[in-house]
Motif scaffolding. Structure first.
Motif, short mmCIF file in Angstrom:
data_model
loop_
_atom_site.label_atom_id
_atom_site.label_comp_id
_atom_site.label_asym_id
_atom_site.label_seq_id
_atom_site.Cartn_x
_atom_site.Cartn_y
_atom_site.Cartn_z
N LEU A 112 -35.57 18.84 -46.40
CA LEU A 112 -35.44 17.43 -46.75
C LEU A 112 -34.67 17.26 -48.06
O LEU A 112 -33.85 16.35 -48.20
N THR A 156 -31.12 15.35 -48.54
CA THR A 156 -30.92 14.33 -49.58
C THR A 156 -29.68 14.64 -50.41
O THR A 156 -28.87 13.75 -50.71
N CYS A 199 -39.98 16.01 -40.70
CA CYS A 199 -38.74 16.41 -40.03
C CYS A 199 -38.36 15.42 -38.94
O CYS A 199 -37.19 15.07 -38.77
N SER A 216 -37.10 11.95 -40.53
CA SER A 216 -35.95 11.91 -41.42
C SER A 216 -34.75 11.28 -40.68
O SER A 216 -34.75 11.16 -39.46
#
Length: 309
Positions: free
Chosen positions: A226, A230, A254, A257
Motif C-alpha cells: 500500500l 501511494t 488489498c 485499495s
C-alpha cells in the motif's frame, strides 16, 4: 484458473478456495487459552492485518469449545520472554503459538523449560528442534511462484521490498527470490523494509530511483505494498500501466485499495484455525507433529499487467 509459466502451472485465482479441515470437527475439547506475543514495529504500533486475521482464525475455532486467545504486544525479545514467564507462573494460558522465527531462536527452549506447550508457525526449511508441533508455511515456494508470475507477464527487472532481514522467513524468501530470478534470467533489485506502510513508500522510491528501474515490485506484506502504491500515485506513475505491484498475503486493505492490489494469497484465517486445532490436539495428548499449510496462490487484480512497450 491456472496459467502456464515456463512449463509450470501457476494457480491464478480471484476468490478464496476451500481448504481442508485438519481434524474431525465433531471432537469436543476442553476449554483452553492460547497465548501469543506480537512484536511492535517502531513505525507501526498496531497489529498487522496478517495477525489480525490469524488471531480471528484462532478465536473462531477456540470459541466452539469456550476457549480464548490472550495477546500481548512486546517491544523486545526480553519483554516477550517476560510475558511467557508471567503466564507460566499464573497459569493463565494453556499453550503458546510462536511465530516470526529467527536464527538460533531461543523461545521454544525457554517455553519447554517453563512447562508451556508450544506450537510453531514456521518455514519447513527452518523447523525447530524435533518434537515441537509445527504448522509449516512454505515461503520458498510462494516466492518462486511470484517471480514466475512476474516473468510470465514479461517483466525482466523485478524489485522487492523485503521484511526485516533477521527473520527466518525473510531469509528463505530472499534465497528463493535470488534463485528464481537467476533461473529465469531476470534482474533483481531488493531493498529492506520493516513491514510498515512508510517503509513500502520509501522502498519503492529507492527502487525506482536506481539505474535499472524495475517494472514490477514484490512486497513482503500488504502494508508495504500500500505504501508502494501511494508513492507511485504521488509520483504520477501509472499502476499497472508503468509499474506492476504484487503484495504478500491478502487482506481487506488489498481488496479495497484503488486499484485493488494483486497478491500472493494464503488463507491466513485458515492458518489461525489450524493452529488452534493443532494446539487442542496437542493438549489432548494427540501430538500432531508437523503439518503443512495449503500452497499459496497468485490473485491477479488491478495492479499487475505486462510491462509497457
Amino acid at each position: 484458473m491456472r496459467m502456464s509459466v515456463f512449463g509450470r502451472e501457476v494457480p491464478v485465482v480471484g476468490h478464496n478456495n476451500s481448504v481442508p479441515a485438519l481434524f474431525d470437527p465433531s471432537i469436543q475439547y476442553d476449554p483452553i487459552t492460547i497465548g501469543t506475543v506480537l512484536r511492535s514495529s517502531p513505525r507501526f504500533r498496531g497489529v498487522e492485518p496478517f495477525y489480525s486475521e490469524f488471531i480471528a482464525g484462532l478465536e473462531d475455532t477456540l470459541r466452539m469449545n469456550n476457549g480464548s486467545v490472550l495477546v500481548h504486544i512486546a517491544d523486545s525479545l526480553e519483554e516477550e520472554i517476560a510475558s511467557y514467564r508471567r503466564w507460566a507462573a499464573s497459569g493463565h494460558v494453556s499453550a503458546i503459538v510462536v511465530h516470526d522465527l529467527t536464527e538460533n531462536d531461543v523461545r521454544v527452549g525457554i517455553l519447554h523449560d517453563l512447562g508451556l506447550p508450544a506450537l510453531v508457525l514456521g518455514d519447513p526449511l527452518h523447523t525447530p528442534e524435533s518434537g515441537v508441533a509445527t504448522l509449516q508455511v512454505d515461503n520458498f515456494e510462494a516466492v518462486a511462484l511470484a517471480v514466475e508470475f512476474a516473468v510470465g507477464l514479461g517483466h525482466r527487472v523485478i524489485g522487492r521490498v523485503s521484511g526485516p532481514g533477521h527473520l527466518v522467513h525473510t531469509v528463505v524468501r530472499t534465497r528463493s527470490f535470488t534463485e528464481a530470478i537467476t533461473a529465469n534470467r531476470a534482474i533483481a533489485r531488493t531493498v529492506t523494509g520493516d513491514y510498515s506502510e512508510q517503509s513500502g513508500f520509501d522502498g519503492t522510491r529507492q527502487l525506482l530511483g536506481g539505474a535499472q528501474r524495475p517494472t514490477m515490485i514484490l512486497f513482503d506484506n500488504d502494508l508495504m505494498a500500500l505504501g508502494g502504491l501511494t508513492y507511485a500515485q504521488e509520483a504520477g506513475i501509472a499502476v499497472p500501466g508503468e509499474l506492476s505491484l504484487l503484495a504478500w498475503d491478502d487482506s481487506s486493505l488489498c481488496r479495497l485499495s484503488t486499484p485493488p492490489l494483486s497478491v500472493m494469497r494464503r488463507d491466513v484465517h485458515w492458518l489461525g484455525s489450524a493452529a488452534a486445532e493443532m494446539v487442542q490436539e496437542l493438549l489432548a495428548g494427540r501430538a500432531p507433529g508437523s503439518i503443512p499449510a495449503p500452497s499459496p496462490q497468485v490473485v491477479a487484480r488491478g495492479t499487475t499487467a505486462p510491462p509497457a512497450g
